[in-house]
Scaffold this active site. Structure first.
Site, PDB file in Angstrom:
ATOM      1  N   GLU A  44       0.840  -1.207   0.000  1.00  5.13           N
ATOM      2  CA  GLU A  44       0.000   0.000   0.000  1.00  5.13           C
ATOM      3  C   GLU A  44       0.867   1.247   0.000  1.00  5.13           C
ATOM      4  OE1 GLU A  44      -3.191   0.331  -1.147  1.00  5.13           O
ATOM      5  OE2 GLU A  44      -3.545  -1.295   0.274  1.00  5.13           O
ATOM      6  N   SER A  78     -23.522   8.753 -18.083  1.00 10.81           N
ATOM      7  CA  SER A  78     -23.344   7.779 -17.011  1.00 10.81           C
ATOM      8  C   SER A  78     -24.699   7.454 -16.408  1.00 10.81           C
ATOM      9  CB  SER A  78     -22.432   8.332 -15.912  1.00 10.81           C
ATOM     10  OG  SER A  78     -22.536   7.472 -14.766  1.00 10.81           O
ATOM     11  N   SER A 137     -13.242   2.399  -8.614  1.00 13.54           N
ATOM     12  CA  SER A 137     -14.205   2.639  -9.694  1.00 13.54           C
ATOM     13  C   SER A 137     -13.581   3.588 -10.708  1.00 13.54           C
ATOM     14  CB  SER A 137     -15.498   3.232  -9.139  1.00 13.54           C
ATOM     15  OG  SER A 137     -15.297   4.518  -8.600  1.00 13.54           O
ATOM     16  N   SER A 138     -12.717   4.498 -10.227  1.00 16.58           N
ATOM     17  CA  SER A 138     -12.126   5.477 -11.152  1.00 16.58           C
ATOM     18  C   SER A 138     -11.278   4.777 -12.214  1.00 16.58           C
ATOM     19  CB  SER A 138     -11.313   6.521 -10.389  1.00 16.58           C
ATOM     20  OG  SER A 138     -10.314   5.923  -9.600  1.00 16.58           O
ATOM     21  N   GLU A 170      -5.953  10.280 -14.895  1.00 13.42           N
ATOM     22  CA  GLU A 170      -6.326  10.483 -13.481  1.00 13.42           C
ATOM     23  C   GLU A 170      -5.406  11.514 -12.815  1.00 13.42           C
ATOM     24  OE1 GLU A 170      -7.983   7.308 -11.466  1.00 13.42           O
ATOM     25  OE2 GLU A 170      -7.685   8.125  -9.476  1.00 13.42           O
ATOM     26  N   ASP A 182      -3.771   0.719 -10.039  1.00 10.94           N
ATOM     27  CA  ASP A 182      -5.206   0.516 -10.269  1.00 10.94           C
ATOM     28  C   ASP A 182      -5.507   0.259 -11.741  1.00 10.94           C
ATOM     29  OD1 ASP A 182      -5.256   1.159  -7.631  1.00 10.94           O
ATOM     30  OD2 ASP A 182      -6.153   3.143  -7.905  1.00 10.94           O
TER      31      ASP A 182
END
Ligand code: ADP
Ligand code: MG
Length: 401
Positions: A44, A78, A137-138, A170, A182
């Site tokens: 992490e 969306s 989710s991004s 991002e 991610d």
């Protein structure tokens, strides 16, 4: 990259609904794609300093349907927000508006920087990834948008470039600090495997999770905020420490290269906070490599113990856990079917990840929910997961789109 095209029987209804919604809204049939959320097992806050991470894709997806338009415009819709956003592709500049559409628009901007000529299109998004829960989710929106638009442009790019251009969307368009994990996981993971990713070289390895184990995600329901919150502060503290190490210790190009001895030698040259944040990152990189060994040896007790060490380091050195998450981890570790538990994601709330024996996973969820609610008054959402496939195009059962 050659994204796989596959027929997913469990997604039959979602697929038909997404295609129908697109046709009703835009009057056109579209092609359909899906990209999953992910959870990080260990590693992490190591990714943006070139370290190691171990994510897996999970069975929550963002689905995109794309069709062509002839007026050079991009129209995004969306279903999660029931909103559409429209722009002229040729005059697209870096001008984030602060809403959800920054993510897919950022991908168009990033694709154009990559030299991909994107013609007019309609893109509709829908999905079941919990938003802002730390399950990324991004990244799933970015990756599914990139896939859909690459297909629309008749282009193919390698996994490394797809992940990198999504990350750029991002970081530089949306303005959220994050590493490459991610996007790489959402695009490149494989069912039944954890991915060990070297965030500097982008070399990766697919490691087996024993079939008798499940990964349970427990959402503390405490919200984090990556774009504006403390994630930014923590990564700045890490980067400040890294800058000292780069200056003082030859051979340290990224924090990933530093040892605890290097860090100790620079203790007085950095803030106490940077010292501790860097200590977390250095020890965490080691734990990821140890976790790899444990997986290869099928030693889940060792793997679980490393997760718990990682949690303690995240809580104490990284100072980015919170009371509710610590309660979730403590409850989990009292269950004998649980090998290990830790916070996952950026920190300050969000989810825990737990490795649990498959046959006891439902019992584990029931106990954790009951005890967490008793202690905090909060109902946690819990999901029992197996490692899922990364992004794919959704085929009809006859194999076409
Ligand atoms: P996380 O990645 O942990 O879910 P983030 O704050 O990084 O949290 O990203 C969440 C944001 O991504 C949402 O607030 C929204 O702007 C965007 N997003 C995610 N899924 C969708 C979707 N299906 N449609 C539109 N925007 C989405
Ligand atoms: Mg995110």
């Amino acid at each position: 990259m050659q994204f796989q095209t596959k027929w997913v029987p469990e997604m039959k209804i979602e697929r038909e609904q997404a295609l129908l919604m697109h046709r009703q809204r835009f009057g056109r049939a579209g092609k359909i794609f899906a990209a999953p959320a992910r959870v990080n097992l260990i590693g992490e806050h190591t990714d943006y300093t070139g370290g190691f991470v171990m994510p897996m894709a999970i069975d929550f997806k963002t689905v995109a349907v794309v069709s062509a338009r002839e007026d050079g415009r991009a129209v995004f819709y969306s279903a999660n927000y029931n909103e559409d956003v429209e722009l002229e592709i040729d005059s697209l500049e870096r001008a984030p508006g602060g809403g959800w559409s920054d993510y897919p628009v950022g991908v168009v901007w990033s694709l154009r920087q990559e030299g991909v000529a994107v013609g007019g299109f309609n893109l509709s998004l829908t999905g079941d990834v919990p938003l802002g829960a730390g399950l990324s989710s991004s990244a799933s929106v970015e990756v599914v948008t990139a896939m859909a638009l690459l297909s629309h442009a008749g282009m193919d790019l390698p996994l490394e470039r797809v992940a990198t251009l999504c990350r750029r969307a991002e970081n530089e368009y949306v303005g959220a600090k994050s590493g490459i994990m991610d996007q790489f996981a959402s695009a490149g993971c494989v069912a039944n495997r954890m991915m060990l990713l070297d965030c500097r070289s982008l070399a990766y390895e697919q490691l087996p999770l024993p079939v008798a184990e499940r990964v349970v995600i427990c959402n503390s329901m405490v919200k984090h905020a990556v774009a504006t919150g403390e994630y930014g502060d923590r990564s700045s503290e890490v980067e400040a420490g890294q800058a000292v190490l780069q200056r003082e210790r030859p051979g340290v190009k990224l924090l990933r290269d530093a040892t605890l001895e290097d860090l100790e030698a620079c203790r007085d040259l950095m803030s106490a906070a940077s010292f501790k944040r860097c200590r977390h990152v250095i020890t965490e990189n080691r734990r990821v490599m140890e976790a790899r060994k444990a997986l290869l040896a099928g030693d889940m007790d060792r793997f679980g113990a490393l997760m718990v060490e990682a949690h303690v380091s995240f809580r104490d050195d990284f100072a980015a856990s919170c009371e509710e998450v610590d309660v979730l981890v403590a409850i989990a570790m009292q269950q004998e079917e649980c090998f290990g538990a830790r916070i996952t994601g950026g920190g300050f709330g969000g989810c825990t990840v737990n490795v649990v024996r498959a046959e006891a996973a439902e019992r584990f969820v029931a106990t954790v929910r009951r005890e967490y609610s008793g202690k905090t008054g909060i109902d946690a959402d819990c999901f029992v997961c197996k490692p899922a496939d990364g992004a794919f195009a959704l085929a009809k059962n006859d194999g076409g789109y």
